[in-house]
Design a protein around this motif. Structure first.
Motif, PDB file in Angstrom:
ATOM      1  N   LEU B 181     -49.174  35.724  -7.201  1.00 35.89           N
ATOM      2  CA  LEU B 181     -50.110  36.589  -7.917  1.00 35.89           C
ATOM      3  C   LEU B 181     -51.201  35.747  -8.563  1.00 35.89           C
ATOM      4  O   LEU B 181     -52.397  36.035  -8.465  1.00 35.89           O
ATOM      5  N   ARG B 182     -50.764  34.691  -9.222  1.00 38.16           N
ATOM      6  CA  ARG B 182     -51.705  33.847  -9.943  1.00 38.16           C
ATOM      7  C   ARG B 182     -52.748  33.251  -8.985  1.00 38.16           C
ATOM      8  O   ARG B 182     -53.944  33.278  -9.259  1.00 38.16           O
ATOM      9  N   ALA B 183     -52.242  32.811  -7.824  1.00 35.56           N
ATOM     10  CA  ALA B 183     -53.154  32.226  -6.828  1.00 35.56           C
ATOM     11  C   ALA B 183     -54.158  33.271  -6.354  1.00 35.56           C
ATOM     12  O   ALA B 183     -55.362  32.996  -6.267  1.00 35.56           O
ATOM     13  N   ALA B 184     -53.679  34.488  -6.077  1.00 35.64           N
ATOM     14  CA  ALA B 184     -54.565  35.536  -5.578  1.00 35.64           C
ATOM     15  C   ALA B 184     -55.666  35.835  -6.579  1.00 35.64           C
ATOM     16  O   ALA B 184     -56.835  36.008  -6.221  1.00 35.64           O
ATOM     17  N   PHE B 185     -55.302  35.909  -7.866  1.00 34.49           N
ATOM     18  CA  PHE B 185     -56.312  36.239  -8.875  1.00 34.49           C
ATOM     19  C   PHE B 185     -57.335  35.136  -9.015  1.00 34.49           C
ATOM     20  O   PHE B 185     -58.523  35.392  -9.156  1.00 34.49           O
ATOM     21  N   GLU B 186     -56.851  33.890  -8.987  1.00 34.26           N
ATOM     22  CA  GLU B 186     -57.793  32.791  -9.191  1.00 34.26           C
ATOM     23  C   GLU B 186     -58.755  32.687  -8.028  1.00 34.26           C
ATOM     24  O   GLU B 186     -59.928  32.404  -8.211  1.00 34.26           O
ATOM     25  N   ARG B 187     -58.274  32.984  -6.807  1.00 31.12           N
ATOM     26  CA  ARG B 187     -59.119  32.871  -5.628  1.00 31.12           C
ATOM     27  C   ARG B 187     -60.208  33.951  -5.643  1.00 31.12           C
ATOM     28  O   ARG B 187     -61.356  33.701  -5.374  1.00 31.12           O
ATOM     29  N   GLN B 188     -59.813  35.197  -5.957  1.00 30.53           N
ATOM     30  CA  GLN B 188     -60.770  36.302  -5.829  1.00 30.53           C
ATOM     31  C   GLN B 188     -61.516  36.602  -7.115  1.00 30.53           C
ATOM     32  O   GLN B 188     -62.433  37.416  -7.119  1.00 30.53           O
ATOM     33  N   GLY B 189     -61.110  35.997  -8.223  1.00 30.60           N
ATOM     34  CA  GLY B 189     -61.772  36.285  -9.490  1.00 30.60           C
ATOM     35  C   GLY B 189     -61.535  37.704  -9.980  1.00 30.60           C
ATOM     36  O   GLY B 189     -62.317  38.236 -10.766  1.00 30.60           O
ATOM     37  N   THR B 190     -60.483  38.362  -9.485  1.00 32.23           N
ATOM     38  CA  THR B 190     -60.183  39.726  -9.912  1.00 32.23           C
ATOM     39  C   THR B 190     -59.642  39.713 -11.338  1.00 32.23           C
ATOM     40  O   THR B 190     -58.906  38.819 -11.715  1.00 32.23           O
ATOM     41  N   SER B 191     -60.014  40.730 -12.109  1.00 29.59           N
ATOM     42  CA  SER B 191     -59.445  40.867 -13.448  1.00 29.59           C
ATOM     43  C   SER B 191     -58.085  41.531 -13.346  1.00 29.59           C
ATOM     44  O   SER B 191     -57.775  42.213 -12.366  1.00 29.59           O
ATOM     45  N   LEU B 192     -57.288  41.359 -14.416  1.00 34.42           N
ATOM     46  CA  LEU B 192     -55.930  41.907 -14.381  1.00 34.42           C
ATOM     47  C   LEU B 192     -55.606  42.524 -15.726  1.00 34.42           C
ATOM     48  O   LEU B 192     -55.959  41.987 -16.780  1.00 34.42           O
ATOM     49  N   LEU B 193     -54.923  43.677 -15.667  1.00 30.44           N
ATOM     50  CA  LEU B 193     -54.289  44.204 -16.858  1.00 30.44           C
ATOM     51  C   LEU B 193     -52.819  44.348 -16.510  1.00 30.44           C
ATOM     52  O   LEU B 193     -52.462  45.166 -15.660  1.00 30.44           O
ATOM     53  N   LEU B 194     -51.973  43.511 -17.100  1.00 30.83           N
ATOM     54  CA  LEU B 194     -50.562  43.457 -16.738  1.00 30.83           C
ATOM     55  C   LEU B 194     -49.741  44.073 -17.859  1.00 30.83           C
ATOM     56  O   LEU B 194     -49.832  43.649 -19.010  1.00 30.83           O
ATOM     57  N   VAL B 195     -48.942  45.076 -17.510  1.00 29.24           N
ATOM     58  CA  VAL B 195     -48.093  45.726 -18.485  1.00 29.24           C
ATOM     59  C   VAL B 195     -46.663  45.275 -18.258  1.00 29.24           C
ATOM     60  O   VAL B 195     -46.177  45.313 -17.138  1.00 29.24           O
ATOM     61  N   SER B 196     -45.988  44.796 -19.319  1.00 25.74           N
ATOM     62  CA  SER B 196     -44.643  44.268 -19.118  1.00 25.74           C
ATOM     63  C   SER B 196     -43.882  44.194 -20.436  1.00 25.74           C
ATOM     64  O   SER B 196     -44.470  44.224 -21.510  1.00 25.74           O
ATOM     65  N   HIS B 197     -42.555  44.140 -20.328  1.00 22.07           N
ATOM     66  CA  HIS B 197     -41.787  43.844 -21.529  1.00 22.07           C
ATOM     67  C   HIS B 197     -41.393  42.377 -21.533  1.00 22.07           C
ATOM     68  O   HIS B 197     -40.711  41.914 -22.431  1.00 22.07           O
ATOM     69  N   ASP B 198     -41.803  41.679 -20.498  1.00 20.29           N
ATOM     70  CA  ASP B 198     -41.312  40.329 -20.277  1.00 20.29           C
ATOM     71  C   ASP B 198     -42.425  39.322 -20.582  1.00 20.29           C
ATOM     72  O   ASP B 198     -43.362  39.156 -19.818  1.00 20.29           O
ATOM     73  N   LEU B 199     -42.305  38.643 -21.714  1.00 17.23           N
ATOM     74  CA  LEU B 199     -43.349  37.703 -22.109  1.00 17.23           C
ATOM     75  C   LEU B 199     -43.500  36.550 -21.134  1.00 17.23           C
ATOM     76  O   LEU B 199     -44.575  35.986 -20.999  1.00 17.23           O
ATOM     77  N   ALA B 200     -42.402  36.232 -20.436  1.00 18.66           N
ATOM     78  CA  ALA B 200     -42.495  35.108 -19.504  1.00 18.66           C
ATOM     79  C   ALA B 200     -43.508  35.414 -18.410  1.00 18.66           C
ATOM     80  O   ALA B 200     -44.318  34.571 -18.033  1.00 18.66           O
ATOM     81  N   ALA B 201     -43.483  36.664 -17.892  1.00 16.01           N
ATOM     82  CA  ALA B 201     -44.431  37.044 -16.848  1.00 16.01           C
ATOM     83  C   ALA B 201     -45.853  37.047 -17.400  1.00 16.01           C
ATOM     84  O   ALA B 201     -46.794  36.579 -16.748  1.00 16.01           O
ATOM     85  N   VAL B 202     -46.019  37.577 -18.601  1.00 12.04           N
ATOM     86  CA  VAL B 202     -47.353  37.634 -19.205  1.00 12.04           C
ATOM     87  C   VAL B 202     -47.880  36.221 -19.444  1.00 12.04           C
ATOM     88  O   VAL B 202     -49.044  35.921 -19.159  1.00 12.04           O
ATOM     89  N   ALA B 203     -46.982  35.358 -19.928  1.00 15.68           N
ATOM     90  CA  ALA B 203     -47.407  33.977 -20.195  1.00 15.68           C
ATOM     91  C   ALA B 203     -47.861  33.294 -18.928  1.00 15.68           C
ATOM     92  O   ALA B 203     -48.782  32.473 -18.943  1.00 15.68           O
TER      93      ALA B 203
END
Lengths: 261, 246, 586
Positions: B181-203
């Motif tokens: 996921l991280r690679a895809a976002f950095e390559r395309q410059g897409t913005s993200l709004l991530l909803v989660s209860h898991d801080l590890a994923a958000v971090a």
């Protein structure tokens, strides 16, 4: 003598072997974590211990619980000491959907109505419910997942058996609720409580936080069984190493982000 | 520039929530279950009309409506659901699944080069060519995850809303998906709004994090600040609850 | 809101059709009245016009309906066209007889159901919940009331001479009718509950309770509380079905109940009596339906709204021998059709009531016609009609099921209406005919398919891959037509075909009551009814059609066991809490 002694447990379906000879012991007042990916055989092992194997499967070997041989014996026909208390992932299904939870908690209690009600409220309070009266009158569907899981724990703790089986009890919960349930399990099982714990999960970090011993299942076999700290320090099997590496990778993000300038 | 913004949003248990995502930014929204995360996503995706407050995208107000009226918005803002594998129609092939947004939301020009677009999107998520005519049940969990991501990215949206995209996965797979996921976002410059209860994923993914508690946004700070010094009690509970190895 | 409106409109429409019967009826009611008043009066145009004037037929339908409705509200159901007597007192005393009969049959239902549920309960208490084979229950359910009534009458009253064969005096005359009505209904209710007990016995909470050491009595109560409410709507339908069964049973045993009265009125075109009878039968059915709904709510209390209700899903596995029974029945029927097609069903060239012999395998009937030929031909036409009805029901059901809210009312009424009531309706409007019977059966048989479609649509719409569609730019209509419909059409079609034998049986039932094809058509029900007067002299005239119908019944029940379980009222039953996973789309 171990409280739970599983020896050479094999489970076969019509076409293939699902468990290939599982050996597993739980000593009294010990907390044992069983770790494995889906399909590793952990659910079947638990089902055999609880007497819930589907009739279509053939099981051989031995499961001794509190001295009694129980393999293939449904819980209803076991002596009371050999019916372990259970907490599961699906807390909604584990309770009768149409009865208030207070009535269900009173089931194992004899004595007068007032006595049973007092015991139920007391138990609920000791599990951290601030308003036990309201909880006792609620239906399972009216409680949140975390509350239901604590009610299930209360019911499991009322069983006469000195083994508590927890089958992925935190998987459906968010991290904060999960931490609460884990800490309750830590308080109510282990040394000095008279109760041992068999904790099944796929999350090695939870096992590390809760258990004394770690059993790793892979492809229907036990590939590792040792004290938790030993396993973390020097994992003996490839599968265990993978699990630990993955957990450390996810954590690494956390630390890296927190410590970045 | 602000890409998606909600102001004074109230809906069911949500009370007066403000938040905004700018171009190129990755925002996390964390909270315990019952904090209102799901309701927030429904409102932001224009699936439900808020009781009060507004949702705007690039300055233009967004209201629930027919696909035709909301087409512009759906092209800009796409969605990766929880348990993405289950959102793939088992009767359609991978190519058909990824082509669907192009057919329904794309321009005639994109319709003409549909096959190219679909293959580009599937290349971007590293899905092997041999699997592109397969159906969803033949895919592994990780592959299905990537197909759902490709479907969300095929029209090159400016913003992706993601709902617990990794919480149903085994730990090893979770690490792998977070990395891709991280690679895809950095390559395309897409913005993200991530909803989660898991801080590890958000971090692992987000620059900034909003903490949602009892329907209110109680903290809105850079993620590293939240992890280092959480202010609100709910934030502290979330930070300390992440199980870690000793 | 749409649902409520749909229900109200449906009830109004049904009552209006009853009120408009004199206007809808194709034949001239004036003629009926005139004949009824005095047999020898000349049907001159003047006399007829006078009667029409008196009935107010010239004023048009709305005025007629308004007058009828205001009369009924004042308790005036008019006078019989045949006897000239006030309708209401007779109808009420007939209603009393029918209600008494139904009370007796409820006792039978309870006893049979208890016997069937006990083994399931014991299995769960012993820790090994298992689905009983259901063979006994299936055998009971297999026989429709008119057939069972005939069989009981022949065996118990005529051959054994144990209980009175006809009439209504004293409790002894209620035994056989109550058995005829109660055995199939009890079998059905027992099977529903036993299945639900076995299914919920495998649920997780049972093992939680067992581990906690819950007493057996508490576990039994818990199981029944869990298993019965979800099937109560279906039990309600069985209770309403008893109303239809009463028509046939009262006719066979000559019991002066409401069913027989109404049936008689339909045959003599005595419309005021027919209107009163239909209205009371419908009210009785509606009352039973409402009563079960109220019971369900009372039992569940708060839980009905809390969404903790799941209809235990049937984990039914179709075994090979489950297919063996319907195949055998099918084979028997095929042999019958092939054997019969050779003969001439209308030629009365045999000896009257000739016994079975080499070239007359099943014997001859009272007019000297070859029974095998009549049954074979009858089967062929019945099956062709049933096939047409099934396909039409499939088309209507599929469409109606796609709009579950708008069609809620008609579906509920049609689901609850027994084919006999629909048959009375149609026969009253257009007169008894085989087309009329087909229309009557169609009127009720589309509803289960609509329910099935609606349940599948609700299931499909809840699936994540459908819920995500709006975000991908797929609108509601397009999603329904291109994503949901293809998922639903196949399973519903299979269900429609599995209902074919049941539809054929319903057609035969109407034929037996004289609401279907008319003599000399070789319809099975009609052949059985024609044979009844000769049962003592020539048992084969009853045995041959009865056994053919039994084969058809076995086929109907065993085939329906292969059908997917139809969940009624899908909107009401919530999914389990685990399935209500937080998901923003949908």
């Amino acid at each position: 003598m171990p409280l739970l002694d599983v020896r050479g447990l094999r489970v076969d379906s019509a076409s293939r072997g699902l468990l290939q000879g599982v050996d597993l012991t739980v000593e009294p007042e010990r907390r044992v974590g069983v770790l494995g990916a889906s399909g590793s055989g952990k659910s079947l092992t638990v089902a055999a211990v609880l007497g819930l194997l589907p009739p279509a499967l053939r099981a051989t070997g031995s499961v001794r619980l509190a001295g009694a041989e129980v393999l293939g014996v449904p819980a209803a026909r076991r002596p009371p000491g050999a019916r372990p208390g259970v907490v599961r992932q699906d807390s909604a299904g584990a309770l009768h959907p149409l009865l208030p939870v207070g009535r269900q908690l009173a089931l194992p209690l004899g004595g007068s109505r007032a006595f049973a009600r007092a015991r139920v409220l007391e138990t609920l309070e000791s599990l951290g419910f601030r308003d036990p009266g309201r909880i006792a009158g609620a239906l399972p569907s009216e409680l949140s997942g975390g509350m239901r899981q604590r009610v299930c724990l209360a019911l499991a703790l009322m069983t006469p058996s000195s083994l508590l089986v927890a089958d992925e009890p935190t998987t459906a919960l968010d991290v904060v609720t999960q931490a609460g349930v884990v800490s309750l399990l830590r308080d109510r099982t282990g040394p000095g409580t008279g109760r041992a714990l068999l904790f099944v999960t796929h999350d090695i970090a939870v096992v590390a936080a809760l258990c004394d011993e770690l059993v790793v299942l892979s492809d229907g076999r036990v590939v590792e069984h040792a004290p938790v700290e030993d396993v973390l320090a020097s994992p003996g099997h490839e599968r265990t190493r993978e699990l630990i590496t993955a957990a450390r990778t996810v954590e690494a993000h956390l630390y890296a982000t927190a410590e970045a300038p | 520039m602000t890409l998606l913004r909600c102001e004074g949003l109230s809906l069911r248990l949500l009370r007066d929530v403000d938040l905004a995502v700018s171009d190129g930014e990755r925002l996390g929204v964390v909270g315990e279950s019952g904090a209102g995360k799901t309701t927030l996503l429904r409102a932001l995706l224009a699936l439900e009309q808020p009781d009060a407050g507004t949702v705007t995208c690039r300055g233009r107000q967004v209201r629930p409506g027919s696909p035709r009226r909301l087409g512009w918005f759906r092209r800009l803002v796409q969605y990766v659901p929880q348990d993405p594998a289950s959102t793939l129609d088992p009767r359609r092939s991978v190519r058909e699944l990824v082509a669907l947004p192009v057919q329904r939301l794309g321009t005639p020009d994109e319709g003409r080069r549909m096959r190219g677009l679909v293959d580009e999107a599937l290349d971007a998520v590293d899905l092997p060519g041999s699997l592109r005519d397969a159906r969803a049940p033949q895919l592994s969990g990780g592959q299905a995850q990537r197909v759902a991501l490709a479907r969300a990215l095929v029209l090159r949206p400016a913003l992706l809303l993601a709902d617990e995209p990794v919480s149903g996965l085994d730990l090893p797979l979770r690490a792998q998906v977070l990395a891709s996921l991280r690679a895809a976002f950095e390559r395309q410059g897409t913005s993200l709004l991530l909803v989660s209860h898991d801080l590890a994923a958000v971090a692992a993914l987000c620059h900034r994090t909003v903490v949602l508690a009892d329907g209110r946004a109680v903290e809105d700070v850079p993620t590293r600040q939240l992890l280092r010094a959480p202010q609100h009690p709910s934030s502290r509970a979330l930070v300390t609850a992440v199980p870690t190895l000793p | 809101m749409v649902r409520l409106l749909s229900r109200v409109l449906t009830v109004v429409a049904v009552v209006a059709v009853v009120g408009l019967l004199p206007w809808l009826s194709g034949r001239d009611p004036a003629l009926t009245v005139l004949r009824g008043r005095s047999a020898d009066q000349e049907a001159t145009p003047e006399a007829l016009a006078a009667v029409r004037e008196q009935l107010g037929l010239a004023d048009g339908p709305l005025a007629l309906l308004g007058r009828w409705a205001s009369d009924v509200l004042r308790g005036d159901f008019g006078t019989s066209w045949v006897s000239g007597a006030q309708v209401l007192p007779g109808a009420l005393s007939a209603l009393g007889v029918s209600v008494t009969l139904m009370a007796f049959s409820f006792v039978v239902v309870l006893a049979v159901a208890a016997l069937l549920v006990a083994p399931s309960l014991l299995g769960v208490l012993r820790g090994s919940p298992r689905r009983t084979s259901g063979a006994v229950a299936a055998a009971l359910t297999a026989l429709p009331e008119f057939l069972l009534a005939t069989a009981l009458l022949v065996v118990v009253s005529v051959w054994l001479g144990l209980l009175p064969p006809y009439g209504w005096d004293g409790p002894s005359s209620a035994v056989l009718p109550a058995l005829a009505m109660g055995l199939p209904a009890g079998g059905l209710v027992g099977r529903l509950i036993a299945d639900a007990v076995a299914t919920s016995g495998a649920e997780t909470w049972v093992s939680t309770w067992t581990a906690a050491g819950a007493p057996r009595a508490a576990l039994t109560r818990g199981l029944l509380l869990r298993a019965v409410p979800p099937v109560l709507p279906q039990i309600g339908l069985v209770a309403v079905g008893l109303v239809g069964g009463a028509v046939a049973v009262e006719r066979v045993f000559a019991i002066p109940g409401l069913g027989r009265t109404t049936l008689g009125a339909a045959q003599t075109q005595d419309l005021p009596v027919l209107q009163a009878g239909m209205l009371l039968l419908i009210a009785l059915g509606a009352l039973l339906g409402v009563a079960t709904d109220v019971t369900r709510r009372a039992v569940l209390g708060r839980a009905a709204r809390a969404g903790g209700l799941v209809i235990p899903s049937s984990g039914h596995v179709v075994r090979r021998r489950d297919r063996l029974v319907p195949l055998t029945a099918l084979l028997l029927l095929a042999v019958l059709v092939l054997g019969g097609l050779a003969g001439d069903p209308y030629a009365a060239d045999r000896g009257r009531l000739a016994g079975p012999s080499g070239d007359l395998l099943l014997g001859a009937d009272a007019s000297g016609r070859d029974l095998l030929a009549r049954l074979g031909q009858g089967a062929a036409t019945t099956i062709a009609t049933a096939l047409a009805v099934c396909l039409a029901a499939y088309a209507v059901g599929l469409l109606a099921g796609l709009l579950p809210n708008a069609t809620a009312g008609p579906v509920e009424v049609a689901n609850a209406a027994p084919p006999v009531i629909a048959g009375l309706f149609v026969a009253a409007v257009v007169g008894p005919s085989s087309t009329g019977a087909a229309v009557a059966v169609l009127l009720v048989s589309w509803a289960p398919l609509a329910s099935h479609t609606a349940a599948l649509v609700a299931e499909a719409v809840a699936q994540p891959h459908v819920r995500v569609l709006p975000v991908l730019g797929v609108g509601r209509t397009r999603a329904l037509l291109t994503h949901v419909l293809p998922m639903v059409a196949g399973p519903v079609l299979r269900n429609a075909f599995l209902r074919l034998p049941g539809v054929a049986l319903a057609l035969a039932g109407l034929g037996f009551l004289g609401l279907g094809p008319q003599p000399p058509t070789p319809d099975w029900g009609l052949v059985l009814a024609e044979g009844m007067p000769y049962v003592e002299r020539a048992p084969w005239v009853v045995l041959a059609p009865a056994l053919s119908l039994v084969a058809l019944s076995v086929l109907a029940v065993s085939a329906s066991a292969l059908a997917p379980s139809v969940r009624r009222r899908p909107g009401r039953s919530a999914r389990p809490a685990t399935a209500q996973r937080a998901e923003p789309v949908g």
